[in-house]
Design a protein around this motif. Structure first.
Motif, PDB file in Angstrom:
ATOM      1  N   ALA A 143      12.616  15.073 -23.499  1.00 24.02           N
ATOM      2  CA  ALA A 143      12.912  15.901 -24.668  1.00 24.02           C
ATOM      3  C   ALA A 143      14.058  15.252 -25.445  1.00 24.02           C
TER       4      ALA A 143
ATOM      5  N   THR B 179      16.128  20.722 -18.954  1.00 21.08           N
ATOM      6  CA  THR B 179      14.751  20.940 -19.410  1.00 21.08           C
ATOM      7  C   THR B 179      13.772  20.820 -18.249  1.00 21.08           C
TER       8      THR B 179
ATOM      9  N   TYR C  20      12.798  23.490 -24.304  1.00 20.42           N
ATOM     10  CA  TYR C  20      13.504  22.467 -25.059  1.00 20.42           C
ATOM     11  C   TYR C  20      14.996  22.780 -25.131  1.00 20.42           C
TER      12      TYR C  20
ATOM     13  N   HIS D 299      12.319  19.517 -31.807  1.00 22.13           N
ATOM     14  CA  HIS D 299      12.641  20.837 -31.227  1.00 22.13           C
ATOM     15  C   HIS D 299      14.156  20.942 -31.016  1.00 22.13           C
ATOM     16  N   TYR D 300      14.875  20.666 -32.089  1.00 23.46           N
ATOM     17  CA  TYR D 300      16.321  20.452 -31.963  1.00 23.46           C
ATOM     18  C   TYR D 300      17.053  20.942 -33.214  1.00 23.46           C
TER      19      TYR D 300
ATOM     20  N   VAL E 198       8.990  18.539 -20.339  1.00 22.61           N
ATOM     21  CA  VAL E 198       9.059  19.980 -20.552  1.00 22.61           C
ATOM     22  C   VAL E 198       7.922  20.689 -19.798  1.00 22.61           C
TER      23      VAL E 198
END
Length: 533
Positions: free
Chosen positions: A76, A87, A93, A323-324, A407
């Motif tokens: 991730a 994770t 995430y 995803h951040y 993940v």
């Protein structure tokens, strides 16, 4: 004859009852074996790039491929140690679990995450719905399931959402990995309170990879040492029949490693922007920036775009595939270095208490001696890491043609541990089903417990129950038959006077009998009348 029949039915009933008892015992034993918790060991080698086993011809890792499954693992973003290890054990995430960097700032806590402060449970429990795999395992059946963890890169002394594993030992840098292996094996074999899930961590080859780079002879030596340690672990497992036959093993890593050219690629953020306008945290590859004033955000952003070999994003523009973005610990501006490059800050005096501390970005040691790094875009192939697994629930000699996302690891471990109600995560069951011998376990999760796959998996128990019910019905039928069948009249053999009309006649009695019969007929005529006779 009837007496013998009754005895026969009675014997049949007794035999049937004994058979029912034996069948019940068999079913109980089968169910006991089914409900005994599966065994799983998770091992992490920090910074073990996906291609090291082939680059350096690692014998035991190749053996793993023959007896189990192999895949390239995609970490991730950001591809750093603490976030990815969290994770791996939570299945979400970094923006979801909140550990977004090895060094970060929380504007609500007004605190900086570092070794000295990481034992604050608020860092690890930002998301109240979060659950580690060791907690998931234990709450499935607290009386039968125990988890043990040694050195995993989280704060083991701090409860995560109120929970710690039943057995744990914190990370010790100088501790020998063989000793860690020995301890973990002893926990699985503990006669009083054995664990059924364990996880252990080894800091290499990450440390050597940073110092000398992934293509160095030093890394070659180190990964061969890791290969030897893997062989030691496998031999320890094989010394126990229980572990040899029942233990599932997953060998994984948190990220890969990229070659850095040291002094040739040094870039200082101070040369492009006025750093007094903001405070910043993170690593030399991913930097989270918090402007002191919102009005300065655009100016700071424009100046950061001038830094070579990097990409800068405003928070809302961070790529969705990272995803951040959806976490307060990620700053309004994110600066990401290109692979093989680093962004430093010149050493200056900082007052940590005023909120301007910049994590480990300050160049307080000689970066010219650093030839490997990570944290970069997780789409880079050099950021991929290893994934191997073997044991009774995994296929043999299988190499996945598609990458494995770390993940998804939490969901895979839940399947292996036979967790009935798996929590919703960011992982996918479809990405892991090809690893398993029995894919019906995955199908039952995808299609629901009432699916044909779930029915098929319980067919042996259904057959045994059907046999048991048939036997019980047989016993009930026999009892009813014995109770309500016509009963024969039994005449005692005693001396009685037999009426003359039923006596056998002898020659001497014939004349006497005729006189008695004539008298009887006369009395009958008197009673009935001549017409009716």
């Amino acid at each position: 004859m009837y007496q013998r029949l009754g005895e026969l039915v009675n014997n049949i009933c007794i035999d049937a009852i004994l058979l029912v008892l034996c069948t019940s015992t068999l079913i109980a034993e089968v169910e006991c074996r089914k409900t005994s918790p599966p065994l799983l060991l998770l091992v992490s080698f920090d910074g073990f790039r996906y291609d090291y086993p082939d680059m350096y011809s690692l014998e035991n890792f190749h053996l793993l491929n023959n007896i189990g499954v192999r895949a390239q693992s995609i970490s991730a973003f950001a591809t750093t140690t603490f976030p990815n290890h969290f994770t791996m054990i939570t299945g979400v995430y970094q923006e979801t679990h909140g550990i977004i960097s090895n060094n970060m700032y929380d504007p609500v806590m007004k605190s900086v995450f570092k070794v000295e402060t990481m034992n604050d449970t608020r860092w690890w429990s930002q998301n109240s719905l979060l659950e580690t795999i060791w907690k998931t395992n234990e709450v499935e059946n607290i009386n039968e399931r125990k988890s043990g963890v040694i050195g995993w890169p989280v704060s083991l002394e701090t409860p995560i959402n109120g929970h710690r594993p039943s057995k744990y030992e914190v990370f010790e840098k100088k501790r020998q990995f063989k000793e860690i292996i020995d301890t973990m094996i002893s926990w699985f074999l503990d006669e009083k309170e054995p664990i059924n899930f364990g996880s252990i961590y080894y800091r290499e080859p990450d440390a050597v990879g940073h110092r000398y780079g992934p293509n160095s002879k030093e890394v070659n030596v180190t990964v061969h040492e890791c290969d030897e340690l893997l062989g030691y672990l496998m031999n320890k497992i094989n010394t126990s029949d229980l572990l040899k036959n029942d233990l599932n093993v997953i060998i994984a890593s948190d990220h890969g490693m990229e070659q850095v050219n040291g002094i040739n690629n040094l870039t200082y953020i101070d040369d492009y922007v006025n750093t007094s306008l903001f405070h910043y945290y993170g690593t030399v590859t991913v930097i989270s920036i918090f402007p002191h004033a919102d009005n300065d955000t655009d100016v700071i952003y424009e100046n950061l775009t001038k830094i070579p070999h990097s990409v800068v994003y405003k928070k809302n523009d961070i790529p969705d595939n990272y995803h951040y973005k959806n976490n307060i610990r990620i700053g309004p501006i994110l600066l990401v270095a290109d692979g093989g490059f680093e962004i430093l800050s010149r050493p200056v005096s900082k007052n940590i208490s005023d909120g301007s501390f910049d994590g480990n970005i300050t160049s307080n040691f000689d970066r010219t001696k650093t030839h490997g790094n990570h944290g970069y875009d997780n789409s880079l192939k050099t950021m991929r890491s290893i994934f191997y697994a073997y044991g009774p629930q995994f296929r043999k000699n299988f190499t996945s043609s598609i990458p494995f996302y770390n993940v998804d690891l939490y969901s895979l471990m839940c399947i292996i541990l036979d967790i009935k109600n798996i929590r919703q995560t960011n992982g996918s069951f479809n990405n892991i089903k090809d690893f398993l011998l029995d894919q019906s376990k995955i199908n039952s999760k995808i299609f629901g417990q009432s699916s044909i796959f779930s029915f098929a998996s319980s067919l042996p128990t259904i057959v045994l129950v059907a046999i048991l019910l048939s036997l019980i019905m047989g016993v009930v039928w026999s009892i009813i038959t014995c109770r309500y069948a016509p009963r024969p009249i039994h005449v005692e053999s005693v001396t009685t006077t037999i009426p003359h009309r039923y006596q056998l006649l002898s020659t001497n009695d014939n004349e006497h009998h005729q006189k008695q019969q004539q008298n009887t007929d006369n009395k009958t005529r008197e009673f009935l009348g001549d017409n009716e006779l």
